[in-house]
Design an enzyme around this catalytic site. Sequence first.
Site, PDB file in Angstrom:
ATOM      1  N   SER A   1      -2.353   4.206   3.389  1.00 54.90           N
ATOM      2  CA  SER A   1      -3.577   4.081   2.593  1.00 54.90           C
ATOM      3  C   SER A   1      -4.668   3.338   3.356  1.00 54.90           C
ATOM      4  O   SER A   1      -5.855   3.682   3.241  1.00 54.90           O
ATOM      5  CB  SER A   1      -3.277   3.347   1.280  1.00 54.90           C
ATOM      6  OG  SER A   1      -2.527   4.137   0.412  1.00 54.90           O
TER       7      SER A   1
ATOM      8  N   ALA B   1       0.838  -1.198   0.000  1.00 59.75           N
ATOM      9  CA  ALA B   1       0.000   0.000   0.000  1.00 59.75           C
ATOM     10  C   ALA B   1       0.869   1.242   0.000  1.00 59.75           C
ATOM     11  O   ALA B   1       1.934   1.275   0.617  1.00 59.75           O
ATOM     12  CB  ALA B   1      -0.888   0.010   1.240  1.00 59.75           C
ATOM     13  N   ASP B   2       0.401   2.277  -0.717  1.00 59.23           N
ATOM     14  CA  ASP B   2       1.017   3.581  -0.497  1.00 59.23           C
ATOM     15  C   ASP B   2       0.832   3.917   0.977  1.00 59.23           C
ATOM     16  O   ASP B   2      -0.164   3.537   1.602  1.00 59.23           O
ATOM     17  CB  ASP B   2       0.371   4.640  -1.391  1.00 59.23           C
ATOM     18  CG  ASP B   2       1.275   5.839  -1.609  1.00 59.23           C
ATOM     19  OD1 ASP B   2       2.282   5.975  -0.890  1.00 59.23           O
ATOM     20  OD2 ASP B   2       0.983   6.647  -2.504  1.00 59.23           O
ATOM     21  N   CYS B   3       1.788   4.643   1.527  1.00 63.57           N
ATOM     22  CA  CYS B   3       1.905   4.729   2.985  1.00 63.57           C
ATOM     23  C   CYS B   3       0.680   5.348   3.648  1.00 63.57           C
ATOM     24  O   CYS B   3       0.269   6.465   3.311  1.00 63.57           O
ATOM     25  CB  CYS B   3       3.164   5.487   3.357  1.00 63.57           C
ATOM     26  SG  CYS B   3       4.648   4.614   2.804  1.00 63.57           S
TER      27      CYS B   3
END
Length: 800
Positions: A324, A320-322
Amino acid sequence: MANKPLFIFLLSHTILSFSVHFSFARPFNANLVDDGIPKFLHVCDPARYKLLGLDMADFAFCDKSLSYEVRAKDLVDRLTLVEKAQQMGDHNGTDITRLGFPKYMWWSEALHGVADVGPEGGGVSFFDVVVPGATSFPNVILTAASFNQTLWKTIGKVVSTEGRAMYNLGRAGLTFWSPNINVVRDPRWGRALETAGEDPFVVGVYAVNYVRGLQDIEGQENTSDPNSRPLKVSACCKHFTAYDMEDYNGITRLVYNAKVAEQDLVETFNRPFEMCVKEGDVSSVMCSFNQVNGFPTCADPYLLKKLVRQDWNLHGYIVADCDSVLEMVVRQKWLKSTGEDASAYSLKAGLDLDCGEYYSKFLPNAVTQGKVKEAEMDKSLIYLLVTLMRVGFFDGIPSLASLGKNDICSKQHTELAADAARQGIVLLKNDIETLPLDPAKFKSFALIGPHANATEAMIGNYAGVPCKYVSPLEGFSAFGRVTYEKGCPDIKCENDSLIQSAVTAAKNADATLLFMGINLELEREWVDRKDLLLPGHQTQLINEVAEASKDPVILVIMAAGVLDISFAKNNPKIKSILWVGYPGEQGGNAIADVVFGKYNPGGRLPLTWYENSYVDKLPMTSMSLRQVDNYPGRTYKFFNGSTVYPFGYGLSYTSFYYEQNSTEKSIDIKLNRLQHCHGLPYNKGNQNQDCPSVPVDDLSCNHEISFEITVQNVGKKNGSDVVLVYSVPPEGIHGTPMKQVVGFERVYVEAKQSKTVKFSLNVCKSFNIVDVSGYRLLPSGLHKIIVGDKSIPVKISYNR
């Protein structure tokens, strides 16, 4: 005796944290290493286990005779539920002392060189007296402008060499969350500098080459089992999907629900990721913050589990993008989810690693509450651990163990950084062949503008500490006497107090160079642009200096995103214009080399340069690429209005002419009884074909179109030309692109010489269209291949 337990604990923790990127506890490292350089480079070292008071033979996950998956399962089976969750959150990993398994932090960046970006409080990769810097290449948008696939892969190789050397020295990780392969849909997007432009095919080809450069170990590019293929480092293609907006009128990427048609997803937004996984064999994909059609991408099983994992066959992990997962709960309030809900939804959708704290905090409760099976955690952990085995975290990779200080910031790497900038620079205007300048005729130069002495601005974002900056001021000083005037207090140029001194300098110089543009204050992650104009008084500065100067006046634009510089294009006093992107640590040398003719520019624009009025006609939140709701189309494929400069534009100091002798190509495809025709939406008055199209997935797709283009350099200077190959679909089909890039090659040709370039296009890949329902179809009828002013007809027909 009373201190013995404490000593054993400290010794064990030190050995567990055998490299700085495995623990924040940097002081412990001094007990076993010199200058912070780790004593052990991989987990499964018998000497390391002996120092820990453990027998490595007791742990099957260190048995090299077993497969990676079996070894990973052995380690997973030894973990408690809480320990499993800790290993699935990048911010909360811990040492597992009883197993001799150290904390690993996943987040490293290598967008255009090893970066020191990472978790708050200090990145996994860092620079100090041992490794003071690493080669900083141009930002991706400029490197993309070279249209040189070999260059893209070579840069990837150098970055991974330096990254691996830094790992050996305890200064970097092994998993780099790069490249960014989102397509630039809107010219206001602040992260255009990180990407390869607006064309999904070009972005995909860039992704494949850069990822192969980062990951591939020579001689082991392909193996019978891709899940065990060793990796130099692990790359990550991000951010999946339909992400290209930071903050538009208060709507941020953290909450934005991108309403995207299936046609645009398949044709544009997803295509680079599909290429990255299928052809680049990337070992990780990162999902984005935003929602797509009501689903957070990191909790969408269709996107992650169906497309990435199953259809495209990812050999690696999904991250995941941080934060998210956190944002699903905190800002999006998606389905009124709790932390347990969001973590369970994401895990079941196929998200393996949370760059954040939610998995670590909430997955154990999610399991005990019956929201998700612990077996789902096991599956994700195996993907993660197998990736770590492939990069040598468990066993090491002997061929890479000798990389060290001499492999970072070498002379060859620095020269490659300069060459990458030279190859990407685009010549936009060159009246009366003003450039190149002859240093024998021009002795004094006025360098004017907020970028004339640029250093940090040249390396853009997601950067580390460069080996050495060479500013334009330094680069041009090698060619004559230089007078430098800022002309603006800063990049925003909010007042004209410094213009007069710039005008005076220009009056007294043989040649004037204006270094203008924007920087990270105005375009970056979290910051989208409001318009396409030069900021503040920059236009006034350019015009007043141009009016006062002796000939020649050269305008150098340092920026990633599109700028409407029509005024300069149309100003006869401004003889030449160069676009130099953010040219990296060697930018000053590269620009000077182009201006003085040591290098003949051959870059092409990877973005359409729209007029400023374009952005007033549609909001950033309109996701359609095609014209819709009175909004104009987007990118060169669907926008037919006037531009400042079109996609693919670029001049040279020489002239090229194309020759091709191909006649009409015909492809006759015989259908079997299980292959069926598919209708197409024809414009009114256009003749319908008996069999309009067939889905690409139903065809064998083994037909190729081959042809040759002879590139003649008819000028007086050696130079490089970018041969761009477009396909044009049959006329009359509603909603198709006007044209689309299907191939390209950069070719160097000496003056008065010629070179033949061969192209072979797969018919299904190069001539397909995507309909409104998301089907990839191969239309029958008369297609065209366009190369420059040459056209090759391609007739496709079906019969039974």
